[in-house]
Each structure stands twice: as structure tokens, then as C-alpha cells.
Design a protein around this motif. Structure first.
Motif, PDB file in Angstrom:
ATOM      1  N   GLU A 126       0.815  -1.213   0.000  1.00 33.48           N
ATOM      2  CA  GLU A 126       0.000   0.000   0.000  1.00 33.48           C
ATOM      3  C   GLU A 126       0.849   1.264   0.000  1.00 33.48           C
ATOM      4  OE1 GLU A 126      -3.915  -1.572   2.508  1.00 33.48           O
ATOM      5  OE2 GLU A 126      -2.136  -0.840   3.571  1.00 33.48           O
ATOM      6  N   ALA A 127       2.086   1.141   0.451  1.00 29.11           N
ATOM      7  CA  ALA A 127       2.966   2.315   0.547  1.00 29.11           C
ATOM      8  C   ALA A 127       3.277   2.862  -0.843  1.00 29.11           C
ATOM      9  CB  ALA A 127       4.259   1.947   1.268  1.00 29.11           C
ATOM     10  N   SER A 128       3.372   4.167  -0.913  1.00 29.87           N
ATOM     11  CA  SER A 128       3.560   4.833  -2.204  1.00 29.87           C
ATOM     12  C   SER A 128       4.833   5.681  -2.201  1.00 29.87           C
ATOM     13  CB  SER A 128       2.342   5.724  -2.488  1.00 29.87           C
ATOM     14  OG  SER A 128       2.641   6.717  -3.425  1.00 29.87           O
ATOM     15  N   LEU A 129       5.659   5.501  -3.240  1.00 25.98           N
ATOM     16  CA  LEU A 129       6.861   6.325  -3.365  1.00 25.98           C
ATOM     17  C   LEU A 129       6.498   7.798  -3.528  1.00 25.98           C
ATOM     18  CD1 LEU A 129       9.300   4.241  -5.608  1.00 25.98           C
ATOM     19  CD2 LEU A 129       9.584   4.847  -3.208  1.00 25.98           C
ATOM     20  N   SER A 130       5.406   8.065  -4.197  1.00 27.67           N
ATOM     21  CA  SER A 130       5.007   9.467  -4.389  1.00 27.67           C
ATOM     22  C   SER A 130       4.640  10.106  -3.055  1.00 27.67           C
ATOM     23  CB  SER A 130       3.844   9.567  -5.381  1.00 27.67           C
ATOM     24  OG  SER A 130       2.714   8.882  -4.891  1.00 27.67           O
ATOM     25  N   ARG A 131       4.003   9.346  -2.160  1.00 28.15           N
ATOM     26  CA  ARG A 131       3.675   9.894  -0.840  1.00 28.15           C
ATOM     27  C   ARG A 131       4.925  10.056   0.008  1.00 28.15           C
ATOM     28  NH1 ARG A 131      -1.034   6.576  -1.237  1.00 28.15           N
ATOM     29  NH2 ARG A 131      -0.059   4.958   0.034  1.00 28.15           N
ATOM     30  N   ILE A 132       5.876   9.138  -0.142  1.00 31.57           N
ATOM     31  CA  ILE A 132       7.150   9.293   0.566  1.00 31.57           C
ATOM     32  C   ILE A 132       7.858  10.561   0.098  1.00 31.57           C
ATOM     33  CG2 ILE A 132       9.467   8.306   0.884  1.00 31.57           C
ATOM     34  CD1 ILE A 132       8.139   5.517   0.790  1.00 31.57           C
ATOM     35  N   LEU A 133       7.845  10.791  -1.200  1.00 32.09           N
ATOM     36  CA  LEU A 133       8.432  12.024  -1.744  1.00 32.09           C
ATOM     37  C   LEU A 133       7.721  13.252  -1.178  1.00 32.09           C
ATOM     38  CD1 LEU A 133       9.000  11.139  -5.508  1.00 32.09           C
ATOM     39  CD2 LEU A 133      10.754  11.868  -3.880  1.00 32.09           C
ATOM     40  N   GLU A 134       6.402  13.183  -1.148  1.00 35.99           N
ATOM     41  CA  GLU A 134       5.623  14.321  -0.649  1.00 35.99           C
ATOM     42  C   GLU A 134       5.915  14.586   0.825  1.00 35.99           C
ATOM     43  OE1 GLU A 134       0.920  15.532  -0.151  1.00 35.99           O
ATOM     44  OE2 GLU A 134       1.476  13.888  -1.503  1.00 35.99           O
TER      45      GLU A 134
END
Length: 221
Positions: free
Chosen positions: A22-30
Motif C-alpha cells: 500500500e505504501a507509495s513512493l510518491s507519498r514518501i516524496l511528498e
């Protein structure tokens, strides 16, 4: 180093709030507020970030044991203090994320069975120390007790995560430790433990509910 730290902090928050998939690289970037180029300079993939978060958890777990062992307590009280250290660490995202990732099989090939083998070895050593000090009942095998504690703790984490998103974990930990220690410790040690407030006193502010007569969390002990 600051950029890498920001990425890991953001990743820990992301992995702590859901599964690896479920984890998202885009959310980590954000969350991290770094550029995509900066992220890929430090990490080649989402899996490499996950492994780095587990690395951070390993450092924290080893530090917990060091701190608890440095207090000069007996083996049983040191084991209980480690449970308190874990509750403290769960206030932050790194251990919560690491626990989720390990449960999903992302501990990494260099750490087979992490963190479960580590905790089994740690608690076996403490319970062997308790046996030598004659505060553990002679019928109790230290390694079997260590496995029971690890199984119990892993089950409590999984159940609490599924049912209350960890809000009742400290209560579960308190109940479990009181019941186990009541079954494995010699009467003289138990009397002193209960006089000091038992596991509720060890967990302190993490436990909202409990008896107020200094006998530990579980009523009637």
C-alpha cells in the motif's frame, strides 16, 4: 545525510500507516519534501527504502536492550523493562513500520527471522540469568519461556494493530506480562514485584486502566 534522514523519516511514517504494497513512493516524496532525483540517489527502489527502515529499527532494538541491561536489574525485571522500552519506541514510526515490514517478509536476506530470533536470544539470556539467581521456578525452561514471550508479544501486536490500530497494545502487554510472570516467578520475587506496582508501574503512562492498590494491572493478583 540530512536528505537520507528525511527520506527514511517519511518512509517510516508511510510504512507505519499501511502495508508495504500500500505504501507509495510518491507519498514518501511528498512527506520528505525531496526531489525524485534525490530519492533515487540514495535508494534504488521501494524495497531498498523498506530495508533501510528495518535497519533503523534494528539499531533502536539493540539500544533498548543496552539501556534496559544497564539499569542493573535482575533478569525478569530487565525483560519487563525491555517491554517498556518497546512501548516508548512505538510512540514513533520507525519500530511500528519495521514491525509491519518484518511481518510481511521484508527483513532482508541478511537478517533471517528478524526481529524474532533476536528477541528469542535476548530473552533466553535474561531468563537464564533469572534461573541462576533462583527467581525463576525450577520447572521453567528459559528458552521455552523466551519463545513464549516472543510469540505472545507478536500476537499482541498483530491483534492490537488489527482491532484498535495499537491503541490498546499497552493494556494487552500489561495483562500478558502479569499473567506470565505470575506463572513462572518464585513467590518471594512475585511479592516484591507486586509491592512495587507490577507491570503497570513499569509501563507507567502507557497504561490508562489498572488497579490502584499497587498489585499490578490484572485485578485479583
Amino acid at each position: 545525510m540530512a536528505t537520507r534522514g528525511a527520506i527514511l523519516a517519511a518512509a517510516a511514517e508511510e510504512f507505519a500507516s499501511g502495508s508495504y504494497h500500500e505504501a507509495s513512493l510518491s507519498r514518501i516524496l511528498e512527506r520528505s519534501k525531496v526531489t525524485k532525483g534525490a530519492l533515487y540517489f540514495h535508494f534504488v527502489s521501494k524495497e531498498s527504502i523498506a530495508l533501510a527502515v528495518v535497519d533503523e529499527m534494528e539499531v533502536l532494538c539493540r539500544a533498548m536492550v543496552e539501556r534496559a541491561d544497564g539499569l542493573g536489574l535482575d533478569g525478569l525485571r530487565t525483560a519487563a523493562q525491555i517491554a517498556r522500552e518497546m512501548q516508548d519506541a512505538l510512540e514513533g514510526p520507525v519500530v511500528r513500520a519495521g514491525q509491519r515490514l518484518c511481518a510481511e517478509g521484508f527483513a532482508g536476506p541478511q537478517r533471517p527471522g528478524w526481529p524474532f530470533r533476536f528477541w528469542e536470544e535476548t530473552f533466553t539470556g535474561l531468563f537464564e540469568r533469572a534461573a541462576v539467581a533462583e527467581i525463576l521456578l525450577p520447572s521453567v525452561d528459559p528458552s521455552s519461556l523466551a519463545r513464549t514471550i516472543v510469540d505472545m508479544s507478536g500476537g499482541a501486536f498483530a491483534a492490537s494493530l488489527a482491532i484498535t490500530e495499537l491503541t490498546d497494545l499497552a493494556q494487552r502487554v500489561c495483562e500478558n506480562w502479569e499473567l506470565v510472570l505470575g506463572a513462572v516467578a518464585v513467590p518471594a520475587w512475585l511479592a516484591a514485584w507486586r509491592a512495587d506496582g507490577g507491570m503497570r508501574a513499569v509501563l507507567g503512562p502507557h497504561v490508562v486502566l489498572g488497579v490502584a492498590d499497587g498489585r499490578g494491572w490484572v485485578p485479583g493478583v
